[in-house]
Design a protein around this motif. Sequence first.
Motif, PDB file in Angstrom:
ATOM      1  N   SER A 264      50.969  34.199  42.064  1.00  0.00           N
ATOM      2  CA  SER A 264      51.119  35.571  41.567  1.00  0.00           C
ATOM      3  C   SER A 264      49.734  36.178  41.380  1.00  0.00           C
ATOM      4  O   SER A 264      48.753  35.454  41.254  1.00  0.00           O
ATOM      5  N   PRO A 265      49.661  37.494  41.312  1.00  0.00           N
ATOM      6  CA  PRO A 265      48.349  38.118  41.091  1.00  0.00           C
ATOM      7  C   PRO A 265      47.739  37.660  39.777  1.00  0.00           C
ATOM      8  O   PRO A 265      48.431  37.395  38.799  1.00  0.00           O
ATOM      9  N   VAL A 266      46.440  37.602  39.757  1.00  0.00           N
ATOM     10  CA  VAL A 266      45.708  37.222  38.551  1.00  0.00           C
ATOM     11  C   VAL A 266      45.479  38.456  37.713  1.00  0.00           C
ATOM     12  O   VAL A 266      45.003  39.474  38.190  1.00  0.00           O
ATOM     13  N   HIS A 267      45.851  38.364  36.472  1.00  0.00           N
ATOM     14  CA  HIS A 267      45.649  39.513  35.578  1.00  0.00           C
ATOM     15  C   HIS A 267      44.726  39.192  34.430  1.00  0.00           C
ATOM     16  O   HIS A 267      44.261  40.090  33.728  1.00  0.00           O
ATOM     17  N   ALA A 268      44.455  37.918  34.188  1.00  0.00           N
ATOM     18  CA  ALA A 268      43.583  37.556  33.068  1.00  0.00           C
ATOM     19  C   ALA A 268      42.828  36.298  33.422  1.00  0.00           C
ATOM     20  O   ALA A 268      43.297  35.465  34.203  1.00  0.00           O
ATOM     21  N   LEU A 269      41.666  36.193  32.831  1.00  0.00           N
ATOM     22  CA  LEU A 269      40.798  35.075  33.185  1.00  0.00           C
ATOM     23  C   LEU A 269      39.917  34.772  31.996  1.00  0.00           C
ATOM     24  O   LEU A 269      39.393  35.679  31.347  1.00  0.00           O
ATOM     25  N   ILE A 270      39.784  33.502  31.705  1.00  0.00           N
ATOM     26  CA  ILE A 270      38.904  33.136  30.614  1.00  0.00           C
ATOM     27  C   ILE A 270      38.242  31.818  30.969  1.00  0.00           C
ATOM     28  O   ILE A 270      38.780  31.035  31.735  1.00  0.00           O
ATOM     29  N   ALA A 271      37.060  31.634  30.425  1.00  0.00           N
ATOM     30  CA  ALA A 271      36.355  30.389  30.664  1.00  0.00           C
ATOM     31  C   ALA A 271      36.103  29.699  29.335  1.00  0.00           C
ATOM     32  O   ALA A 271      35.707  30.329  28.364  1.00  0.00           O
ATOM     33  N   ILE A 272      36.339  28.409  29.327  1.00  0.00           N
ATOM     34  CA  ILE A 272      36.107  27.608  28.128  1.00  0.00           C
ATOM     35  C   ILE A 272      34.941  26.695  28.418  1.00  0.00           C
ATOM     36  O   ILE A 272      34.966  25.930  29.387  1.00  0.00           O
TER      37      ILE A 272
END
Lengths: 316, 565
Positions: A264-272
């Motif tokens: 599915s399309p990416v709508h959010a992204l975070i890096a830990i």
Amino acid sequence: MNRLRLIQIQLLVTALLATPCVGRAQTLYTVVLGNQNHVVGSSTLESGLFVSYDRGESWSQLGPRNLKAYDMDAVVSEGGRVLYIAAGNGVHRSVDSGKSWKIVTGWEMTEVLDIAVDQEEPRFLYAATPFGLWWSQDGGESWTKTRDSIGTTYVYRVEHHGYRNERTLELYTGRRQQPSLRLASDSGAVLPHSLEEFARIDQNDSCLWSDAYAVIGVNPGTRNLQTRTLYTDSIRVMEQSGSSHGNALVCAGAFTPVGTPLPSPVHALIAIEDPWPYRMIVGTFGDGLFSRRNGEWVQSGLPGAQVWSIRSFTYR
Amino acid sequence: MTEGRIVKSIVAVAACLAIFVAGSVVMSAQMAGPSDAFRQEALEHVAGNDARNFHFVAAKLRTGRDTAFAWRQLDSLLDGPTGDMFWTYPATAFYFYCNDLLSDDLKDRFRQVWKRWTPYRGDTENHFLMYYETLYLMSQEWPDLPGYEWFNGKSSRENFLEAEEYLIRWIDETVTLGQTEWDSPRYFYFYVLPLLTLYDHADDPAMRLRAGMMLEYLLADYAVDYLDGRYCGAHSRDGDGSVIDPLDAEARSWSDFYWEDSLSLILPDLVFGAMSKFRCPAIIRDIAHDRDSTFTSYELKRSRAKMRYSEETYTPVYRTTWMSSRCAIGSIQGGLQQPIQQHSWDVTFAGAQQNRTLFGLHPYASGYELGMFFPEEPELMEAGILGSKASYGSPDKWVGGSPFEEIRQHERSLFAHYNIPPGTRFGHVDLFIPKNPFTKVRTEPGRWQLHAIDELDLVTAYRIDRCDSALVIDEGEYVRLRLFGGMIDYTVITGLDAIDLPDALSEYKRLAREDSITAHTTEPRAHYLFQTPHLRSKVGSGVLQMECRGARRTLDFVRGEIRGE
């Protein structure tokens, strides 16, 4: 469609002077809009606000279920006690870490797409809606909107930054490719009266906004990470190949896909970043959360969810 | 709400309500049915249904039929609320209309639902009405409760004031500026019961009066467009079934009930309509049936709120309907005024059979349309909705507006223009032409098509003025005429007697020429919400005047009066 299905992680070789926005003992929040088959009035999978205390390994729901929600913010100084959800039916507030909630807006506010807390003075809040920007001076008890253009412009996102004596409010209006706007105040809270007070933020490179909804800026040297937002007051100098550019962010060049396409399309992204090397959690619009395991994208939580945003906080 | 805001709200609302309470109410001398006997018949009829919903439970309990089963159904309904405001509004109606039958334990179960379960507020005008009507009545029922006793964390007082404020504002805006979810054969149905419940059960006499007046207002709006069980002309939102068979529309359930003493289409909400004290004024029923002379109605509505791609949040919608005893032709100016379900024009015919309508559309589907009315990213919605094979993205769909559609109408003549850029989804225009009512079809030189309905002694004609090519697709009960081309024009004229064809053809040509000039040079009527022989309301006045066969009735929302002769 193919373009939307590819995740392109924008790895920018820049020198970021910002302190890491993600750190140890972090709390992650995912905001879920719904699911692909949702129709108002039909039963739906749980949506709304979800929280993880173990770097995204597991998630539990906070707040109202079946909530069409877009984003959230927290009062950092309260250690997670005071939370806000931006939702289709208004702004929800909790003052007990999500145990109980109250809709603090009325019939006038609908489709609240984003909420931002002035962390310097948390009684000031800003809410982005398709019908203009609203703000509160009392922690959400009452809200104000002018009749000016700021009260009718589609505002997609609002971000508030405090740096030294200056506070900045940034609006993303219209579609994400539209210019964004910034209003700065060196005397305390930002209380906008008209759209014309805002200065336009130049986006020198369209490639930054071409396919991604979220961007990670990485400095491999300092291991500083900046996710989601490209423009903060804490960024003063950005270097690329020896050149520096004020507050503008310059595209580093070609971007390479990371891994195989997601369903599915990416709508959010975070890096830990803890532990390093950083680990990415991706929120897709329709298939929930994915993270990288052994070089592959693996479904890692909230299957079927239309993830709108992921936020991270480090509470002291 | 803060205390300060509560005080402000109280002052504002009290001012409005004081006017209403102080205003005298002069009721019309004559109210129409349905009769008590007919209402009882409706209850008995519905009580025979075993579907699991509040409506049928109410009917069974009120008629004393299968009551044990009904109580078990009620228990099940309260155990598992679902469906947001579509659950709360019939639940609220049941609570109030059957309140005398409920034990304290059952009443408490209703209370607990409103404490623990969060119904979504929705995003359309009918959603908001349902949500705030139920919140108003339930906070009236349970006053003085703190915020933790409610699903939304607001106290009873806060909930009541917010709901009251919304309801008053909605009514005031609708009667001064025009409705946004206007003339919907489908969603009209959902406006009635919330207003009935307020009319019957609000403690505040001013709110009861407002609700009753608003219901009359909507019924009158429907009545001017009513023909033989059908809601004619353009609609903000139409259903896939009712667009090709107007008799299938949910609104007919209420028009049959109030104007025809008929139960031919029983839908659940009728149960509470049968219990209600509301009586439809005879003048509205008469407006629905007064078709002795032809007339043209002009109405001003508003679009759904536009989030993007528009300088105005609400754009004006100019609605024209020409009405006769045999048929009606109605339209709006085209463009995108509503997402997904807009119905821009049609011809509707009287008669008992199905599919008595003829209309056309450009089956447009895009992120641009979705982005205009919904907050999510346009490309995301386009990918999601079009990729799921929903009917929205179908080239064969029969509902939807188009930014490339322009319509002009002068009385019985309609002129449609399409300028479709290359690459548009989709590049064709479809006309729906039913087979059933038309017993004769003639093709004339100059591309005129004449369709005659013998039983009505009526001829409808259309002419394709411009297209690159056309395809006739037989789809069983109707024909789909598909027109291709970047520029497509057609003319539709109706209401003519089935006179000799050579004379008919010259008459159509004359009308096409003369009416086209008038249609394309006349400014839209922007000063009246209703300008019809039966209804008149000036923009901003808050007053609706009704007139039919010598009778008059005025709904004055400003003074809080109903005046009639």
